[in-house]
Design a protein around this motif. Structure first.
Motif, PDB file in Angstrom:
ATOM      1  N   ALA A  37      41.515 152.212  99.574  1.00 44.85           N
ATOM      2  CA  ALA A  37      40.359 152.605  98.758  1.00 44.85           C
ATOM      3  C   ALA A  37      39.190 153.007  99.649  1.00 44.85           C
ATOM      4  CB  ALA A  37      39.961 151.464  97.835  1.00 44.85           C
ATOM      5  N   LEU A  38      39.009 152.273 100.760  1.00 42.18           N
ATOM      6  CA  LEU A  38      37.955 152.618 101.715  1.00 42.18           C
ATOM      7  C   LEU A  38      38.228 153.980 102.347  1.00 42.18           C
ATOM      8  CD1 LEU A  38      35.457 151.951 103.409  1.00 42.18           C
ATOM      9  CD2 LEU A  38      36.945 150.692 104.978  1.00 42.18           C
ATOM     10  N   LYS A  39      39.483 154.238 102.695  1.00 42.22           N
ATOM     11  CA  LYS A  39      39.832 155.523 103.280  1.00 42.22           C
ATOM     12  C   LYS A  39      39.597 156.664 102.296  1.00 42.22           C
ATOM     13  CE  LYS A  39      41.058 154.433 107.413  1.00 42.22           C
ATOM     14  NZ  LYS A  39      40.235 154.909 108.560  1.00 42.22           N
ATOM     15  N   LEU A  40      39.901 156.418 101.038  1.00 44.55           N
ATOM     16  CA  LEU A  40      39.653 157.447 100.016  1.00 44.55           C
ATOM     17  C   LEU A  40      38.156 157.713  99.883  1.00 44.55           C
ATOM     18  CD1 LEU A  40      40.668 159.316  97.769  1.00 44.55           C
ATOM     19  CD2 LEU A  40      40.541 157.378  96.192  1.00 44.55           C
ATOM     20  N   THR A  41      37.360 156.646  99.899  1.00 46.00           N
ATOM     21  CA  THR A  41      35.902 156.808  99.825  1.00 46.00           C
ATOM     22  C   THR A  41      35.383 157.605 101.020  1.00 46.00           C
ATOM     23  OG1 THR A  41      35.682 154.719  98.637  1.00 46.00           O
ATOM     24  CG2 THR A  41      33.700 155.583  99.681  1.00 46.00           C
ATOM     25  N   GLU A  42      35.923 157.320 102.190  1.00 46.64           N
ATOM     26  CA  GLU A  42      35.509 158.062 103.385  1.00 46.64           C
ATOM     27  C   GLU A  42      35.875 159.534 103.270  1.00 46.64           C
ATOM     28  OE1 GLU A  42      37.441 155.932 106.494  1.00 46.64           O
ATOM     29  OE2 GLU A  42      35.892 154.357 106.628  1.00 46.64           O
ATOM     30  N   LEU A  74      36.249 161.301 100.470  1.00 45.44           N
ATOM     31  CA  LEU A  74      35.363 161.918  99.484  1.00 45.44           C
ATOM     32  C   LEU A  74      33.959 162.117 100.048  1.00 45.44           C
ATOM     33  CD1 LEU A  74      36.470 160.005  96.247  1.00 45.44           C
ATOM     34  CD2 LEU A  74      37.117 162.322  96.964  1.00 45.44           C
ATOM     35  N   SER A  75      33.510 161.184 100.871  1.00 46.69           N
ATOM     36  CA  SER A  75      32.201 161.331 101.518  1.00 46.69           C
ATOM     37  C   SER A  75      32.203 162.501 102.489  1.00 46.69           C
ATOM     38  CB  SER A  75      31.819 160.045 102.262  1.00 46.69           C
ATOM     39  OG  SER A  75      31.533 159.001 101.353  1.00 46.69           O
ATOM     40  N   ASP A  76      33.304 162.675 103.224  1.00 47.16           N
ATOM     41  CA  ASP A  76      33.412 163.804 104.148  1.00 47.16           C
ATOM     42  C   ASP A  76      33.380 165.135 103.387  1.00 47.16           C
ATOM     43  OD1 ASP A  76      33.545 162.103 106.289  1.00 47.16           O
ATOM     44  OD2 ASP A  76      35.737 162.189 106.478  1.00 47.16           O
ATOM     45  N   LEU A  77      34.063 165.189 102.254  1.00 50.62           N
ATOM     46  CA  LEU A  77      34.047 166.402 101.432  1.00 50.62           C
ATOM     47  C   LEU A  77      32.637 166.679 100.902  1.00 50.62           C
ATOM     48  CD1 LEU A  77      37.377 165.906  99.435  1.00 50.62           C
ATOM     49  CD2 LEU A  77      36.925 167.637 101.194  1.00 50.62           C
ATOM     50  N   PHE A  78      31.952 165.611 100.493  1.00 54.61           N
ATOM     51  CA  PHE A  78      30.571 165.764 100.023  1.00 54.61           C
ATOM     52  C   PHE A  78      29.694 166.314 101.137  1.00 54.61           C
ATOM     53  CE2 PHE A  78      26.230 164.300  99.573  1.00 54.61           C
ATOM     54  CZ  PHE A  78      25.941 164.562  98.250  1.00 54.61           C
ATOM     55  N   TRP A  79      29.868 165.804 102.340  1.00 54.45           N
ATOM     56  CA  TRP A  79      29.046 166.232 103.472  1.00 54.45           C
ATOM     57  C   TRP A  79      29.202 167.730 103.750  1.00 54.45           C
ATOM     58  CZ3 TRP A  79      24.891 165.200 105.879  1.00 54.45           C
ATOM     59  CH2 TRP A  79      24.650 165.643 107.187  1.00 54.45           C
ATOM     60  N   THR A 123      29.695 156.626 101.489  1.00 54.06           N
ATOM     61  CA  THR A 123      29.703 155.598 102.526  1.00 54.06           C
ATOM     62  C   THR A 123      28.325 155.497 103.168  1.00 54.06           C
ATOM     63  OG1 THR A 123      30.342 157.193 104.232  1.00 54.06           O
ATOM     64  CG2 THR A 123      32.123 156.080 103.036  1.00 54.06           C
ATOM     65  N   LYS A 124      28.070 154.395 103.836  1.00 56.41           N
ATOM     66  CA  LYS A 124      26.801 154.241 104.556  1.00 56.41           C
ATOM     67  C   LYS A 124      26.704 155.253 105.685  1.00 56.41           C
ATOM     68  CE  LYS A 124      24.885 150.239 104.956  1.00 56.41           C
ATOM     69  NZ  LYS A 124      24.534 148.844 105.305  1.00 56.41           N
ATOM     70  N   GLU A 150      24.326 145.751  99.648  1.00 58.09           N
ATOM     71  CA  GLU A 150      24.745 146.425 100.875  1.00 58.09           C
ATOM     72  C   GLU A 150      24.071 147.784 101.041  1.00 58.09           C
ATOM     73  OE1 GLU A 150      28.908 147.953 103.021  1.00 58.09           O
ATOM     74  OE2 GLU A 150      28.963 146.858 101.115  1.00 58.09           O
ATOM     75  N   TYR A 151      23.706 148.410  99.914  1.00 58.35           N
ATOM     76  CA  TYR A 151      23.193 149.776  99.972  1.00 58.35           C
ATOM     77  C   TYR A 151      21.684 149.877  99.732  1.00 58.35           C
ATOM     78  CZ  TYR A 151      27.940 151.609 100.105  1.00 58.35           C
ATOM     79  OH  TYR A 151      29.221 151.912 100.494  1.00 58.35           O
ATOM     80  N   ALA A 152      21.017 148.779  99.477  1.00 59.44           N
ATOM     81  CA  ALA A 152      19.604 148.814  99.092  1.00 59.44           C
ATOM     82  C   ALA A 152      18.739 149.580 100.083  1.00 59.44           C
ATOM     83  CB  ALA A 152      19.074 147.391  98.918  1.00 59.44           C
ATOM     84  N   GLY A 153      19.018 149.425 101.376  1.00 57.83           N
ATOM     85  CA  GLY A 153      18.180 150.064 102.383  1.00 57.83           C
ATOM     86  C   GLY A 153      18.661 151.419 102.840  1.00 57.83           C
ATOM     87  N   SER A 154      19.693 151.954 102.187  1.00 58.74           N
ATOM     88  CA  SER A 154      20.289 153.212 102.654  1.00 58.74           C
ATOM     89  C   SER A 154      19.743 154.441 101.954  1.00 58.74           C
ATOM     90  CB  SER A 154      21.818 153.158 102.471  1.00 58.74           C
ATOM     91  OG  SER A 154      22.387 152.125 103.247  1.00 58.74           O
TER      92      SER A 154
END
Length: 583
Positions: free
Chosen positions: A223-228, A230-235, A255-256, A286-290
């Motif tokens: 699931a983490l790899k899938l999120t990564e 999708l984040s790369d595609l977004f970037w 991802t952060k 975990e994401y509050a400061g991002s």
């Protein structure tokens, strides 16, 4: 002609303005052929307006909505130490400055056409020029509120030209936040913002396959790899689009590392809208400061907790309705029969809902949505075999039911969440569809809708049953409440209003956003000024915003029209230089 406050029910660019003499010889103004002052005796009318203000005087400072020719203000010049006047129509100020009899007034009061310069503190009296109520009802409501800048209901975003903004929206893979992303997209489009979406629905099948893996450590890793991924595609989409704002609804697969890249390698301002219960889902920690801007659907103690976990700017931003999707419908007889009932509920079958609706089987009841299986008592009342209900179907349900029950979810078997605060999206959506609802009491509900006037609440099974019976027997009272709520949701609680607040907050709280936006706007104006081809500039401004801000779209659009423009190659070279270096 223009105004620095956008919330008016008329197009200020289309206002006609002129002056004429009243019956007593005094000069008066007409806006769109409507008299701003009395056409008989504007001085006497002004004295009455001023007298009413004085009768309610509490402070030594006064803010006034509407200058006109000042007949309502002149009697108050010696009564207040400070008078600040907001005039939304700049041409009115220019006309007033030419009137000799107003020289004393103009020297003693502060006049502005910029809504942001109004000091809306609690220690000010407020006066409204009565004739302006017909022109600027929403602006006046905001003007009258003492804390409008902190209100999520209506925010002036006059500092930003929406047509020049680029917003990218990261869709969750699926779930309730997926529809929120869709509403955000539509709201941006409604405002004239150029919006780019990254739709991650294609990953839903893969995610379901991953989460079904028995080895949960392997499942989490994949699931983490899938999120990564999708984040790369977004970037990649992000770099090509160069947005001013990136909006991430809850559950977006970001991802952060992605969020850090946005901060480090771009001028974009990142926004997170956490549309979930912070007590039930805690990944916000975990994401509050991002993110540059962080919004939640709950107030304290959540906002303070966000700060303690590293959040910078954070604020309350309640849910809303979509004016493009949630609407009143005229259904045919077959649809009314299928979707209609005396009592209806549309939503997932949480434990508290199973328990409550089992108590309502004495009524003509229909239950819609998933998660209702294995409940024999409710089985006859569950529609479509408990299949998933589309947004379009939910709109038909809200339109057809005489009474929509809105019970907020809870994981316990008790009917109600203890100290339930946030207001779910269903509250806004039912009202926007012109539906009548009974909703369980919520701490934050009264500041959004007035119980008993805009919506009806219940606090127990007995209370609910009594109100169902009462309002079924009194359809006229139902309709009055429906109309009250409908007017309020259209004025204050659409996703358009929420996006306006986000943009305004970005402009006020993010120097990065202001600089990026301002630099690009100035550069665009300079480039267009250097073209010196009025025909081409008019053509460019006539394009839809999604084409106007894309060099490739412009190129494709005018290839067949290039012979209509002189110096075609030079113009394209200039535009290519701007768009390739924009941002």
């Amino acid at each position: 002609m223009n105004s620095d406050y956008p919330h008016s029910n008329i197009n200020l660019s289309m206002i006609t303005i002129k002056t004429e003499s009243a019956r007593n010889g005094k000069e008066i103004i007409l806006l769109n052929e409507n008299y701003v002052h009395s056409k008989y005796n504007p001085e006497k009318e002004g004295e009455k307006i001023a007298a009413k203000t004085l009768s309610e005087k509490k402070y030594d400072s006064l803010r006034v909505f509407g200058l006109g020719f000042g007949y309502h203000i002149i009697p108050l010049l010696e009564e207040y130490k400070q008078i600040i006047v907001y005039e939304p129509v700049k041409d009115v100020v220019e006309l007033a400055e030419k009137q000799e009899f107003l020289s004393s007034l103009l020297s003693k009061v502060e006049i502005t056409t910029d809504f942001r310069k109004i000091n809306r503190s609690e220690k000010q009296d407020v006066m409204i020029l009565p004739s302006y109520k017909n022109f600027f009802p929403e602006s006046i409501l905001a003007f009258s509120e003492s804390s409008v800048i902190d209100s999520p209901h209506i925010i002036p975003s006059d500092t930003v030209d929406f047509n020049g903004l680029r917003v990218i929206v990261d869709y969750p893979v699926y779930g309730g936040s997926y529809t929120t992303a869709r509403y955000i997209q539509h709201a941006c489009e409604k405002l004239g913002v150029q919006v780019k979406i990254v739709d991650n629905a294609h990953a839903e099948t893969m995610l379901h396959a991953i989460t079904s893996v028995e080895n949960k450590s392997h499942s989490s890793y994949m699931a983490l790899k899938l999120t990564e991924l999708l984040s790369d595609l977004f970037w990649e989409e992000f770099k090509a689009f160069k947005p001013h704002l990136a909006i991430f609804p809850a559950q977006s697969p970001a991802t952060k590392h992605l969020l850090n890249s946005i901060r480090e390698f771009s001028d974009c301002t990142s926004v997170f809208w956490f549309v979930e219960d912070y007590k039930r889902f805690d990944y916000w920690k975990e994401y509050a400061g991002s993110f540059d801007l962080f919004y939640g659907i709950q107030k304290e103690p959540f906002l303070s907790m966000l700060k303690s976990h590293g959040a910078g700017f954070c604020d309350y931003l309640p849910m809303a309705a979509s004016s493009e999707l949630h609407e009143r419908l005229e259904l045919d007889s077959a649809e009314k029969k299928f979707y209609g009932s005396d009592v209806s509920f549309m939503g997932a079958g949480y434990p508290n809902r199973h328990a409550l609706f089992a108590q309502l089987t004495e009524f003509d009841l229909k239950v819609w949505g998933t998660g209702w299986e294995n409940n024999r008592q409710l089985e006859p009342f569950v529609m479509k075999n408990g299949e998933r209900v589309t947004i379009e179907e939910s709109v038909k349900i809200y339109n057809s039911a005489k009474i929509n029950i809105n019970l907020h979810s809870a994981m316990s078997t008790g009917y109600f969440e203890e100290n339930g605060d946030f207001v779910n999206p269903r509250t806004f959506e039912i009202i926007a569809c012109g539906g009548f609802q009974l909703v369980d009491e919520r701490i934050l509900l009264p500041e959004l809708f007035e119980p008993g006037r805009d919506v009806v609440t219940f606090s127990s099974i007995t209370d609910l049953k009594e109100k169902i019976s009462y309002y079924l027997a009194n359809p006229q009272e139902r309709q009055v409440i429906v109309e009250n709520g409908y007017k309020k949701v259209i004025k204050f609680h659409l996703y358009r209003h929420r996006i306006e607040k986000i943009i305004n907050d970005a402009f006020q709280n993010s120097e990065k956003f202001r600089n990026y936006y301002s630099m690009e706007k100035q550069k665009r104006e300079k480039i267009l000024g250097s073209i010196k081809d009025e025909k081409f500039i008019n053509y460019l401004n006539s394009l839809p915003v999604e084409k106007r801000n894309s060099f490739n779209a412009i190129m494709e659009d005018i290839k067949s029209n290039q012979s209509n423009f002189e110096n075609y190659e030079v113009i394209m070279l200039i535009l290519d230089t701007f768009y390739s270096n924009s941002g």
